[in-house]
Design an enzyme around this catalytic site. Structure first.
Site, PDB file in Angstrom:
ATOM      1  N   PRO A 166       0.784  -1.233   0.000  1.00  0.00           N
ATOM      2  CA  PRO A 166       0.000   0.000   0.000  1.00  0.00           C
ATOM      3  C   PRO A 166       0.822   1.294   0.000  1.00  0.00           C
ATOM      4  CG  PRO A 166       0.028  -0.973   2.175  1.00  0.00           C
ATOM      5  CD  PRO A 166       0.716  -1.948   1.276  1.00  0.00           C
ATOM      6  N   ASP A 189       3.465   1.685 -11.520  1.00  0.00           N
ATOM      7  CA  ASP A 189       2.287   2.540 -11.440  1.00  0.00           C
ATOM      8  C   ASP A 189       2.548   3.761 -10.575  1.00  0.00           C
ATOM      9  OD1 ASP A 189       0.539   1.190 -12.977  1.00  0.00           O
ATOM     10  OD2 ASP A 189      -0.322   0.016 -11.347  1.00  0.00           O
ATOM     11  N   LYS A 211       2.956   8.019 -16.787  1.00  0.00           N
ATOM     12  CA  LYS A 211       3.321   9.082 -17.731  1.00  0.00           C
ATOM     13  C   LYS A 211       3.003   8.728 -19.173  1.00  0.00           C
ATOM     14  CE  LYS A 211       6.468  11.876 -15.196  1.00  0.00           C
ATOM     15  NZ  LYS A 211       7.649  11.336 -14.543  1.00  0.00           N
TER      16      LYS A 211
END
Ligand code: SAH
Length: 395
Positions: A166, A189, A211
């Site tokens: 997380p 990510d 991106k």
């Protein structure tokens, strides 16, 4: 004393373990992992050893040791406290020329178990003339060095879909970390902890998936293309995804794209924010006598939208915990719909932003007021919303 190090191939070979207590419990798993045929002789077993026996992974002779038990064994492990009983096993093993490990007395033993670390195909075993703590400390140093050393050529191939956890870089799995250190290409990510990326070797190609231009659909195709193309070039590609790769991470699509191109895919699950973020705010998603279920749902599409696949009316009827990911933008509509379908507006609700990171914030409210509370507090994504009585079970 000078010892002769050796790696034993125990697969299919009988190993006698005398004793069924805590020491045996710690020793038996490594023997089983090596494929040994484990026979335990002991009047009693710990529950964990009972489990191994019940599952058919080890056999158990329920009595005290007798010298003939050593017959046919390639190796003996003595895991009993009583020195006289242990000595009896040693004598029987010596008479039959079977090596004997003694947990109680290393000087009386004819074989020692080293401190071990394994990474991929590499096994490092450390012994230190009698000082087990020192052996373990050296082992830990080597393990640490191995983690950051380049892997053996050809050990890794294809694509690994790795969950990064997380946000706290320490919440990646051991396996995920090892594969990351071996990557030739890393595709990450937005929600992947940046600190994990700081350790990459300089020659690693890094692709920031966030991106990639175009809309989300085209970007996903582009990611799939990069994964497949690099893997077919013979590179080892790690696709690093926030939380768990298969929880709203489109990991499934990437796995399919790789499989269709004949690229081997390895999935390394991750610690998902849907459980971890509530946990780190002190909220257990289940709690005895409070909630026997939890449901994880995406809130990225509003409840009344034609594309919604969520049965909000059914969710409103549940009494358990509801965890909503990607739900901040639509929170007032989600809460409104749940209330309209019958869930009480007084149901406790909490929101946890950036769980497990140094920016973690959380607030507690009720289903009826949570959307306003979020706006007022300026809570921003990424955040999970937890709805249910477990919010009160918080520690
Ligand atoms: N695969 C991820 C979820 C991806 S969807 C997982 O298993 O965690 C992205 C959503 O996850 C975010 O919008 C947010 O709702 C949630 N999320 C991810 N990281 C989070 C964090 N550290 N704290 C709170 N929510 C988080």
């Amino acid at each position: 004393m000078s010892i002769y190090p050796l790696g034993l191939k125990l697969a299919g070979r009988r190993v006698l373990v005398v004793g069924g207590g805590a020491v045996a419990t710690r020793r038996v798993p490594a023997l089983l992992a090596a494929g040994a045929v484990v026979d335990i002789v002991s009047p009693e077993l710990t529950p964990a050893l009972h489990g191994q026996v019940d599952a058919g992974r080890a056999s158990w002779t329920e009595r005290r040791f007798e010298p003939a038990d050593v017959d046919g064994a390639w190796l003996v492990h003595v895991a009993v406290d009583d020195p006289a009983a242990a000595e009896q096993v040693s004598v029987a093993a010596e008479a039959r020329r079977v090596f004997c490990v003694r947990a109680d007395d290393r000087d009386a033993a004819t074989a020692w178990t080293p401190a071990v670390t394994r990474q991929g195909q590499v096994t490092v075993a450390v012994t230190d003339g009698g000082d087990r703590r020192r052996a373990m400390a050296v082992r830990d140093l080597v393990a640490h060095a191995l983690e950051s050393s380049p892997p053996a050529a050809g050990e890794y191939k294809g694509v690994a879909l790795v969950g990064s956890g997380p946000g706290d870089p320490e919440l990646i799995t051991v396996k995920g970390r090892r594969l990351l250190a071996a990557a030739d290409v890393v595709v990450a990510d937005r929600l992947v902890p940046g600190l994990l990326l700081g350790d990459l070797r300089p020659e690693v190609e890094f692709v920031d998936a966030a991106k990639i231009p175009y809309g989300p659909a085209a970007a996903q195709e582009e990611i799939n293309r990069i994964l497949v193309e690099r893997a077919l070039e013979g590179k080892f590609v790690v696709r690093l995804k926030g939380g768990d790769p298969f929880v709203f991470g489109r990991g499934g699509e990437e796995a399919i794209a790789c499989a269709q191109a004949g690229v081997p895919v390895l999935v390394v699950p991750g610690v998902t924010s849907s459980i971890a973020a509530p946990a780190l705010a002190g909220i257990p998603v289940t709690h005895r006598g409070v909630a026997h279920e939890f449901t994880v749902v995406s809130g990225h599409i509003p409840p009344d939208h034609a594309d919604s696949l969520v049965d909000w009316a059914a969710l409103a009827r549940l009494r358990g915990t509801l965890v909503v990911l990607m739900g901040l933008k639509n929170l007032s509509r989600i809460a409104g719909r749940l209330i309209a379908e019958g869930r009480s507006a007084d149901t406790p609700a909490a929101v946890v932003q950036e769980g497990s990171t140094s920016h973690q914030r959380s607030l507690r409210s009720t289903l009826g007021q949570v959307a306003d509370a979020v706006a007022e507090a300026g809570i921003r994504p990424p955040a999970v919303v937890v709805i249910g009585e477990v919010v009160h079970a918080a520690v």
